[in-house]
Design a protein around this motif. Structure first.
Motif, PDB file in Angstrom:
ATOM      1  N   SER A  13      62.353  97.634 -88.976  1.00 48.23           N
ATOM      2  CA  SER A  13      62.574  97.336 -87.637  1.00 48.23           C
ATOM      3  C   SER A  13      64.144  97.665 -87.417  1.00 48.23           C
ATOM      4  O   SER A  13      65.018  97.479 -88.165  1.00 48.23           O
ATOM      5  CB  SER A  13      62.309  95.827 -87.505  1.00 48.23           C
ATOM      6  N   LYS A  19      61.910  92.617 -91.234  1.00 51.32           N
ATOM      7  CA  LYS A  19      61.469  91.521 -90.759  1.00 51.32           C
ATOM      8  C   LYS A  19      60.127  91.148 -91.354  1.00 51.32           C
ATOM      9  O   LYS A  19      59.927  89.898 -91.640  1.00 51.32           O
ATOM     10  CB  LYS A  19      61.307  91.871 -89.414  1.00 51.32           C
ATOM     11  N   ASP A  99      55.028  90.100 -86.324  1.00 48.66           N
ATOM     12  CA  ASP A  99      56.021  89.271 -86.039  1.00 48.66           C
ATOM     13  C   ASP A  99      55.698  88.171 -85.161  1.00 48.66           C
ATOM     14  O   ASP A  99      56.434  87.301 -84.523  1.00 48.66           O
ATOM     15  CB  ASP A  99      57.274  89.929 -85.254  1.00 48.66           C
ATOM     16  N   ASP A 241      62.241  88.445 -82.860  1.00 49.68           N
ATOM     17  CA  ASP A 241      62.693  89.656 -82.593  1.00 49.68           C
ATOM     18  C   ASP A 241      64.130  89.841 -82.864  1.00 49.68           C
ATOM     19  O   ASP A 241      64.702  90.865 -83.158  1.00 49.68           O
ATOM     20  CB  ASP A 241      62.720  89.944 -80.969  1.00 49.68           C
TER      21      ASP A 241
END
Length: 257
Positions: A13, A19, A99, A241
């Motif tokens: 990522s 992540k 995510d 994020d």
């Protein structure tokens, strides 16, 4: 109705490397996402990854499909999964972002059912109202405009539709009486696809609008594909994020197993 869920999970990522393996209350994030997906009505849940570390974290949790490293988008990665699993052209795959550890299983069911109920569409996705000016003008919050039949007209990082009179003087206040709920919609990044569409999608070169906005669904629209859009039946919390998002979730889920 039968459908599959595929969770694309990349280690590299840009904003938050590694992540999918970030620990959230004792479990890697990708495991938490998979567990949410397994609570849906999907016939089978898979994780698609190009990294052995992610595959190892999922042993005993959910089947993993190893994919190439060079896919330009999650949609391309899903097509490889569909091909490897030899899924039928009319099968439905739901793409759940890796995510989204708090995604409600109900919206996974909803987007699959919406696609099944709309045979003229090759994709389906969801949205929710935007009631905050910071979200409306935030380029990281993707906006969608759709017609009265739920067919997407456009997706953008810009605040669309543009309120000519309200924003003419540079104002960003959308709390007044002249603004009604439902004027602006945030696109929720969950998709349902027909497998036949996925096989078409990877044959098309990236579209100019797709590259301009960095939104892969615009490749489908540029090629005349109908995308069904509907408001989500349940609120969908934001994904992870940034490091700040991760810390927030760690605090929120700290007391859960």
């Amino acid at each position: 109705m039968s459908f599959y869920v595929v969770v694309p999970a990349r280690y590299a990522s840009t904003r938050l490397p590694g992540k999918p393996l970030a620990d959230i209350a004792g479990k890697p994030m990708v495991v938490r996402v998979a567990e949410r997906c397994q609570q849906s009505q999907a016939g089978q849940v898979y994780v698609a990854t190009d990294d052995s570390r992610i595959a190892e974290a999922l042993v005993g949790q959910v089947p993993v499909v190893m994919t190439r490293e060079d896919h330009p988008s999650g949609t391309d990665r899903l097509q490889e999964v569909a091909a490897k699993l030899e899924l039928a052209d009319d099968d439905i795959i739901v793409n759940v972002q890796g995510d989204e550890p708090l995604i409600p299983p109900s919206v996974i069911n909803q987007v699959a059912a919406n696609l099944a109920a709309n045979p003229s569409s090759q994709m389906a996705t969801l949205c929710e109202p935007i009631e905050d000016a910071d979200h409306l003008f935030n380029p990281n919050v993707v906006k969608v405009v759709f017609d009265d039949d739920g067919r997407a007209l456009y997706f953008s990082r810009a605040p669309i539709p543009w309120h000519r009179d309200a924003f003419a003087d540079g104002s960003r206040d959308i709390s007044g009486e002249r603004f009604a709920k439902g004027e602006w919609w945030r696109h929720i990044g969950i998709y349902a696809y027909r497998v036949s569409f996925l096989h078409q999608y990877v044959q098309w070169p990236p579209a100019k609008l797709e590259q301009l906005e960095s939104l892969e669904q615009l490749r489908a629209m540029a090629n005349g594909v109908a995308i069904h859009v509907a408001p989500a039946i349940e609120a969908v919390p934001g994904g992870v994020d940034t490091q700040e998002d991760l810390e927030r979730l760690r605090t929120q889920l700290g007391g859960q197993a």
